[in-house]
Design a protein around this motif. Structure first.
Motif, short mmCIF file in Angstrom:
data_model
loop_
_atom_site.label_atom_id
_atom_site.label_comp_id
_atom_site.label_asym_id
_atom_site.label_seq_id
_atom_site.Cartn_x
_atom_site.Cartn_y
_atom_site.Cartn_z
N GLU A 20 0.79 -1.22 0.00
CA GLU A 20 0.00 0.00 0.00
C GLU A 20 0.83 1.28 0.00
O GLU A 20 0.32 2.33 -0.39
CB GLU A 20 -0.94 0.00 1.21
N ASP A 21 2.09 1.22 0.41
CA ASP A 21 2.86 2.47 0.55
C ASP A 21 3.44 2.99 -0.77
O ASP A 21 4.04 4.06 -0.81
CB ASP A 21 3.95 2.35 1.61
N GLY A 22 3.27 2.25 -1.84
CA GLY A 22 3.67 2.73 -3.15
C GLY A 22 5.15 2.62 -3.47
O GLY A 22 5.61 3.15 -4.48
N THR A 23 5.91 1.93 -2.66
CA THR A 23 7.36 1.82 -2.92
C THR A 23 7.71 0.64 -3.81
O THR A 23 8.85 0.53 -4.24
CB THR A 23 8.14 1.69 -1.59
N LEU A 24 6.74 -0.23 -4.07
CA LEU A 24 7.00 -1.40 -4.90
C LEU A 24 6.40 -1.22 -6.28
O LEU A 24 5.34 -0.61 -6.44
CB LEU A 24 6.39 -2.65 -4.24
N ASN A 25 7.06 -1.79 -7.29
CA ASN A 25 6.48 -1.75 -8.64
C ASN A 25 5.42 -2.85 -8.75
O ASN A 25 5.27 -3.69 -7.87
CB ASN A 25 7.57 -1.87 -9.72
N SER A 26 4.69 -2.85 -9.85
CA SER A 26 3.55 -3.76 -9.98
C SER A 26 3.97 -5.23 -9.94
O SER A 26 3.26 -6.07 -9.38
CB SER A 26 2.78 -3.46 -11.27
N GLU A 27 5.13 -5.55 -10.48
CA GLU A 27 5.61 -6.93 -10.45
C GLU A 27 5.92 -7.36 -9.02
O GLU A 27 5.59 -8.46 -8.60
CB GLU A 27 6.84 -7.08 -11.34
N GLN A 28 6.55 -6.46 -8.27
CA GLN A 28 6.87 -6.75 -6.87
C GLN A 28 5.60 -6.89 -6.04
O GLN A 28 5.51 -7.77 -5.19
CB GLN A 28 7.76 -5.65 -6.28
N VAL A 29 4.62 -6.04 -6.31
CA VAL A 29 3.34 -6.12 -5.60
C VAL A 29 2.69 -7.46 -5.85
O VAL A 29 2.22 -8.13 -4.92
CB VAL A 29 2.41 -4.96 -6.02
N GLU A 30 2.67 -7.87 -7.11
CA GLU A 30 2.07 -9.15 -7.46
C GLU A 30 2.77 -10.31 -6.74
O GLU A 30 2.13 -11.19 -6.17
CB GLU A 30 2.10 -9.37 -8.97
N SER A 31 4.10 -10.29 -6.75
CA SER A 31 4.88 -11.34 -6.08
C SER A 31 4.60 -11.36 -4.58
O SER A 31 4.44 -12.43 -3.98
CB SER A 31 6.37 -11.14 -6.32
N LEU A 32 4.53 -10.19 -3.98
CA LEU A 32 4.29 -10.11 -2.55
C LEU A 32 2.88 -10.56 -2.20
O LEU A 32 2.66 -11.22 -1.17
CB LEU A 32 4.54 -8.69 -2.04
N GLU A 33 1.93 -10.26 -3.04
CA GLU A 33 0.56 -10.73 -2.81
C GLU A 33 0.48 -12.25 -2.89
O GLU A 33 -0.20 -12.89 -2.08
CB GLU A 33 -0.40 -10.07 -3.80
N VAL A 34 1.18 -12.84 -3.85
CA VAL A 34 1.22 -14.31 -3.95
C VAL A 34 1.87 -14.90 -2.71
O VAL A 34 1.37 -15.87 -2.12
CB VAL A 34 1.96 -14.75 -5.24
N ALA A 35 3.01 -14.32 -2.29
CA ALA A 35 3.70 -14.80 -1.10
C ALA A 35 2.81 -14.68 0.13
O ALA A 35 2.74 -15.61 0.96
CB ALA A 35 5.00 -14.02 -0.89
N THR A 36 2.10 -13.56 0.25
CA THR A 36 1.20 -13.35 1.38
C THR A 36 0.12 -14.42 1.41
O THR A 36 -0.17 -15.00 2.47
CB THR A 36 0.55 -11.95 1.27
N HIS A 37 -0.45 -14.71 0.27
CA HIS A 37 -1.48 -15.73 0.18
C HIS A 37 -0.93 -17.10 0.59
O HIS A 37 -1.54 -17.81 1.39
CB HIS A 37 -2.07 -15.79 -1.24
N CYS A 38 0.22 -17.45 0.06
CA CYS A 38 0.83 -18.76 0.37
C CYS A 38 1.18 -18.88 1.85
O CYS A 38 0.88 -19.90 2.49
CB CYS A 38 2.08 -18.98 -0.48
N ILE A 39 1.80 -17.87 2.40
CA ILE A 39 2.19 -17.91 3.82
C ILE A 39 0.95 -17.97 4.70
O ILE A 39 0.90 -18.73 5.67
CB ILE A 39 3.08 -16.69 4.17
N GLY A 40 -0.06 -17.18 4.34
CA GLY A 40 -1.31 -17.21 5.10
C GLY A 40 -1.94 -18.59 5.11
O GLY A 40 -2.41 -19.07 6.15
N GLU A 41 -1.94 -19.26 3.97
CA GLU A 41 -2.51 -20.61 3.88
C GLU A 41 -1.72 -21.60 4.73
O GLU A 41 -2.29 -22.42 5.43
CB GLU A 41 -2.53 -21.08 2.43
N VAL A 42 -0.40 -21.53 4.64
CA VAL A 42 0.44 -22.46 5.39
C VAL A 42 0.18 -22.37 6.89
O VAL A 42 0.08 -23.38 7.59
CB VAL A 42 1.94 -22.21 5.09
#
Length: 118
Positions: A20-42
């Motif tokens: 949300e802070d705008g420091t990441l580019n769209s590719e980084q945001v997408e990767s972090l969202e995927v990682a967040t989802h995976c970690i949350g599931e685990v």
């Protein structure tokens, strides 16, 4: 309460802040969202779940704030440790035995130097 889940919840909140802070580019945001989802599931953690927010959130503190406090504390501890070590060196009493041993080592070193010159 499960500290591990609370830590994971805090990490996922930190990830959301990064998105949300705008420091990441769209590719980084997408990767972090995927990682967040995976970690949350685990770990069975969902930062959008209101019950988990009440149970696991550390707000009003944030993981970044806690980490900064840790780093400051660690730095102070290291400075204190260094000061204590320096103080111990200054306060060390040199005994007659220490002086005698130093003279013996000096003489042995001088002998070795002389032998190499010959």
């Amino acid at each position: 309460m499960d500290n591990k889940k609370q830590l994971v919840f805090s990490i996922l909140e930190f990830f959301q802040t990064c998105v949300e802070d705008g420091t990441l580019n769209s590719e980084q945001v997408e990767s972090l969202e995927v990682a967040t989802h995976c970690i949350g599931e685990v770990f069975g953690v969902d930062t959008s779940d209101e019950a988990q927010k009440r149970e696991l959130s550390i707000k009003p503190a944030t993981l970044s704030q806690i980490f900064n406090v840790f780093l400051k504390t660690q730095k102070k501890a290291q400075q204190s440790s260094n000061s204590n070590a320096q103080e111990e060196k200054r306060n060390k009493v040199v005994t007659a035995e220490d002086k005698k041993r130093a003279e013996e080592l000096k003489a042995a070193g001088n002998t070795k130097v002389t032998e190499k010159k010959l």
